[in-house]
Design a protein around this motif. Structure first.
Motif, PDB file in Angstrom:
ATOM      1  N   SER A  73      89.141   4.115 -45.203  1.00 50.27           N
ATOM      2  CA  SER A  73      87.999   4.422 -46.106  1.00 50.27           C
ATOM      3  C   SER A  73      86.830   4.911 -45.797  1.00 50.27           C
ATOM      4  O   SER A  73      85.427   4.284 -45.118  1.00 50.27           O
ATOM      5  CB  SER A  73      87.517   3.248 -47.024  1.00 50.27           C
ATOM      6  N   TYR A  74      86.429   6.188 -45.214  1.00 48.82           N
ATOM      7  CA  TYR A  74      85.653   6.719 -44.343  1.00 48.82           C
ATOM      8  C   TYR A  74      84.329   7.691 -45.453  1.00 48.82           C
ATOM      9  O   TYR A  74      83.785   8.390 -44.529  1.00 48.82           O
ATOM     10  CB  TYR A  74      86.269   7.960 -43.544  1.00 48.82           C
ATOM     11  N   ALA A  75      84.333   7.311 -46.417  1.00 47.68           N
ATOM     12  CA  ALA A  75      83.552   8.268 -46.998  1.00 47.68           C
ATOM     13  C   ALA A  75      81.997   7.916 -46.670  1.00 47.68           C
ATOM     14  O   ALA A  75      81.185   9.131 -46.838  1.00 47.68           O
ATOM     15  CB  ALA A  75      83.782   7.377 -48.536  1.00 47.68           C
ATOM     16  N   GLU A  76      81.576   6.482 -46.307  1.00 46.20           N
ATOM     17  CA  GLU A  76      80.380   6.392 -45.796  1.00 46.20           C
ATOM     18  C   GLU A  76      79.897   7.476 -44.758  1.00 46.20           C
ATOM     19  O   GLU A  76      78.923   7.827 -44.344  1.00 46.20           O
ATOM     20  CB  GLU A  76      79.776   5.055 -45.804  1.00 46.20           C
ATOM     21  N   ASN A  77      81.256   7.426 -43.895  1.00 47.88           N
ATOM     22  CA  ASN A  77      80.318   8.360 -42.857  1.00 47.88           C
ATOM     23  C   ASN A  77      81.018   9.745 -42.880  1.00 47.88           C
ATOM     24  O   ASN A  77      80.027  10.079 -41.729  1.00 47.88           O
ATOM     25  CB  ASN A  77      81.987   7.978 -41.971  1.00 47.88           C
ATOM     26  N   VAL A  78      81.626   9.597 -43.504  1.00 49.76           N
ATOM     27  CA  VAL A  78      81.389  11.414 -44.150  1.00 49.76           C
ATOM     28  C   VAL A  78      80.227  11.807 -44.416  1.00 49.76           C
ATOM     29  O   VAL A  78      79.534  12.690 -44.233  1.00 49.76           O
ATOM     30  CB  VAL A  78      82.399  11.832 -45.415  1.00 49.76           C
ATOM     31  N   VAL A  79      79.156  10.339 -45.441  1.00 51.44           N
ATOM     32  CA  VAL A  79      78.070  11.211 -46.363  1.00 51.44           C
ATOM     33  C   VAL A  79      77.146  11.423 -44.687  1.00 51.44           C
ATOM     34  O   VAL A  79      75.673  12.096 -44.907  1.00 51.44           O
ATOM     35  CB  VAL A  79      77.852  10.246 -47.321  1.00 51.44           C
ATOM     36  N   ALA A  80      77.050  10.090 -43.617  1.00 48.72           N
ATOM     37  CA  ALA A  80      75.909  10.103 -42.815  1.00 48.72           C
ATOM     38  C   ALA A  80      76.122  10.995 -42.215  1.00 48.72           C
ATOM     39  O   ALA A  80      75.194  12.042 -41.528  1.00 48.72           O
ATOM     40  CB  ALA A  80      76.288   8.658 -42.625  1.00 48.72           C
ATOM     41  N   LEU A  81      77.595  11.735 -41.796  1.00 53.18           N
ATOM     42  CA  LEU A  81      77.880  12.209 -40.621  1.00 53.18           C
ATOM     43  C   LEU A  81      77.247  14.200 -41.843  1.00 53.18           C
ATOM     44  O   LEU A  81      76.851  14.823 -40.522  1.00 53.18           O
ATOM     45  CB  LEU A  81      78.848  12.842 -40.172  1.00 53.18           C
ATOM     46  N   ALA A  82      77.251  14.191 -42.630  1.00 55.01           N
ATOM     47  CA  ALA A  82      77.132  15.981 -43.003  1.00 55.01           C
ATOM     48  C   ALA A  82      75.285  15.923 -43.063  1.00 55.01           C
ATOM     49  O   ALA A  82      74.918  16.613 -42.477  1.00 55.01           O
ATOM     50  CB  ALA A  82      77.285  15.512 -44.666  1.00 55.01           C
ATOM     51  N   ALA A 132      73.847  14.254 -41.171  1.00 53.91           N
ATOM     52  CA  ALA A 132      73.381  14.457 -39.097  1.00 53.91           C
ATOM     53  C   ALA A 132      73.352  16.008 -38.287  1.00 53.91           C
ATOM     54  O   ALA A 132      72.494  16.424 -38.054  1.00 53.91           O
ATOM     55  CB  ALA A 132      74.381  14.006 -38.376  1.00 53.91           C
ATOM     56  N   TYR A 133      74.336  16.561 -39.714  1.00 52.55           N
ATOM     57  CA  TYR A 133      74.325  17.591 -39.491  1.00 52.55           C
ATOM     58  C   TYR A 133      73.762  18.512 -40.151  1.00 52.55           C
ATOM     59  O   TYR A 133      73.432  20.056 -39.427  1.00 52.55           O
ATOM     60  CB  TYR A 133      76.037  18.444 -39.509  1.00 52.55           C
ATOM     61  N   ARG A 134      73.068  18.125 -40.898  1.00 50.23           N
ATOM     62  CA  ARG A 134      71.815  19.173 -42.108  1.00 50.23           C
ATOM     63  C   ARG A 134      70.667  19.302 -41.117  1.00 50.23           C
ATOM     64  O   ARG A 134      70.264  20.033 -41.207  1.00 50.23           O
ATOM     65  CB  ARG A 134      71.665  18.461 -43.216  1.00 50.23           C
ATOM     66  N   GLN A 135      70.592  17.612 -40.015  1.00 52.10           N
ATOM     67  CA  GLN A 135      69.206  18.226 -39.333  1.00 52.10           C
ATOM     68  C   GLN A 135      69.966  18.089 -38.707  1.00 52.10           C
ATOM     69  O   GLN A 135      68.901  18.934 -36.864  1.00 52.10           O
ATOM     70  CB  GLN A 135      69.388  16.436 -39.321  1.00 52.10           C
ATOM     71  N   GLY A 136      70.955  18.967 -38.058  1.00 54.04           N
ATOM     72  CA  GLY A 136      71.022  19.493 -36.348  1.00 54.04           C
ATOM     73  C   GLY A 136      71.940  19.058 -35.403  1.00 54.04           C
ATOM     74  O   GLY A 136      71.599  19.672 -33.982  1.00 54.04           O
ATOM     75  N   ALA A 137      72.059  17.829 -35.665  1.00 54.83           N
ATOM     76  CA  ALA A 137      72.876  17.085 -34.743  1.00 54.83           C
ATOM     77  C   ALA A 137      74.170  16.950 -35.326  1.00 54.83           C
ATOM     78  O   ALA A 137      75.152  17.134 -35.357  1.00 54.83           O
ATOM     79  CB  ALA A 137      72.384  15.642 -35.246  1.00 54.83           C
ATOM     80  N   ASP A 138      74.581  16.018 -34.495  1.00 55.89           N
ATOM     81  CA  ASP A 138      76.540  16.035 -34.079  1.00 55.89           C
ATOM     82  C   ASP A 138      76.192  14.388 -34.300  1.00 55.89           C
ATOM     83  O   ASP A 138      78.147  14.610 -34.693  1.00 55.89           O
ATOM     84  CB  ASP A 138      77.511  16.826 -33.272  1.00 55.89           C
ATOM     85  N   GLU A 139      76.084  14.011 -34.801  1.00 54.52           N
ATOM     86  CA  GLU A 139      76.216  12.679 -34.885  1.00 54.52           C
ATOM     87  C   GLU A 139      75.492  11.766 -35.633  1.00 54.52           C
ATOM     88  O   GLU A 139      74.090  12.139 -35.549  1.00 54.52           O
ATOM     89  CB  GLU A 139      76.576  11.838 -33.155  1.00 54.52           C
ATOM     90  N   ALA A 140      75.115  10.574 -36.138  1.00 55.81           N
ATOM     91  CA  ALA A 140      74.383   9.476 -37.403  1.00 55.81           C
ATOM     92  C   ALA A 140      74.595   8.567 -36.589  1.00 55.81           C
ATOM     93  O   ALA A 140      75.882   7.847 -36.079  1.00 55.81           O
ATOM     94  CB  ALA A 140      75.057   9.709 -38.729  1.00 55.81           C
ATOM     95  N   LEU A 141      72.970   8.068 -35.798  1.00 54.79           N
ATOM     96  CA  LEU A 141      72.909   6.406 -35.807  1.00 54.79           C
ATOM     97  C   LEU A 141      72.409   5.833 -37.082  1.00 54.79           C
ATOM     98  O   LEU A 141      71.730   5.902 -38.075  1.00 54.79           O
ATOM     99  CB  LEU A 141      71.855   6.332 -34.589  1.00 54.79           C
TER     100      LEU A 141
END
Length: 291
Positions: free
Chosen positions: A152-161, A163-172
């Motif tokens: 159940s990874y939907a929360e991670n998908v949204v958060a990582l997207a 982070a990528y929008r901000q030019g990062a490769d991981e969300a904290l």
């Protein structure tokens, strides 16, 4: 342009092509995300720390109420995938779902259950450093699945997207009480006052295999790394990282140990302890592929 590498897939005792039918549309892993998984990095053609990953897979399955997977069958699947993969393989993923089930959240009775087990192999691009971004969402440390590695990874998908929008490769992520928790697919270590501190499991973070090994190996080698006490690492510690008063590193089964060099698009310096932790992990990983 070269064609993308096709994944190697194993299930039910045989290898399959990526276009072959595999699961039913009523598999509970598809309909409600009822499943668990593990991802292992590949070192010298072998799945790294496979025994620890399989132990956690069984623990996650129990926590979700699924039967423990057949370890011998899973190991056979991993061996088959590794043998059939090319030299660019970098990761193996093991997924176990509840199998066919009702369209709602309830499961079939245990005697009717037939879990789905899939092993995948594919490439895993790695970077020696990481760039992170803060996001507005939180981990629920009191969730029924806190600390379980579920599909159940939907929360991670949204958060990582984001982070990528901000030019990062991981969300904290913080947890609900404002503590630093984890990334979407990584654990975090804060370098502060001559120590590397990682949030405690009570924060709701996953008990990462790389995190676990780094703590063990650091203790053996005299590197000052430890699990923080509850409440010791507030999410606001990231302000100290941006200001240069602290450092940061991430750990995970594909990234291994990565010093952080940017937070919210602002460059930060990789700390000496974070670099030492990266070197230590790589040295010990090269010595034993199933520690």
């Amino acid at each position: 342009m070269s064609e993308p590498t096709r994944p190697v897939i194993w299930s039910e005792g045989r290898l399959l092509g990526p276009d072959e039918p595999l699961v039913t549309a009523v598999d509970h892993g598809l309909t409600v995300g009822d499943g668990v998984f593990e991802t292992c990095g590949v070192v010298r053609g072998q799945a790294f720390a496979l025994t620890r990953h399989l132990r956690r897979l069984a623990r996650s399955a129990r926590g979700l109420g699924l039967p423990a997977p057949d370890e011998a069958a899973v190991r056979a699947g991993v061996e088959a995938v590794l043998a059939a993969s090319g030299p660019d393989i970098g990761r193996v993923r093991i997924t176990v779902t509840g199998g066919p089930g009702p369209l709602g959240s309830q499961r079939f009775a245990p005697e009717q259950a037939h879990p789905t087990v899939i092993v995948l192999g594919g490439p895993a691009p790695r970077s020696p450093v990481a760039r992170v971004a803060r996001v507005p969402w939180v981990r629920n440390e009191r969730s029924a699945v806190a600390g379980l590695k579920t599909t159940s990874y939907a929360e991670n998908v949204v958060a990582l997207a984001e982070a990528y929008r901000q030019g990062a490769d991981e969300a904290l992520l913080a947890n609900t009480i404002g503590e630093l928790c984890e990334g979407t697919g990584s654990n975090v270590f804060v370098e502060r006052d001559g120590e590397l501190l990682t949030p405690p499991l009570s924060s709701g973070c996953l008990a990462g295999i790389t995190r676990e090994l780094l703590l063990e190996w650091s203790a053996a080698e005299g590197l000052p790394a430890r699990e923080a006490a509850p409440g010791e690492l507030a999410y606001a510690v990231l302000d100290d990282v941006v200001a240069g008063r602290a450092g940061l590193a991430l750990s995970g089964s594909v990234r291994n140990v990565s010093p952080v060099v940017a937070v919210d698009g602002r460059p930060v310096e990789a700390g000496a302890l974070s670099e030492a932790a990266r070197r230590l992990f790589e040295e010990r990983m090269a010595q034993d592929v199933d520690p």
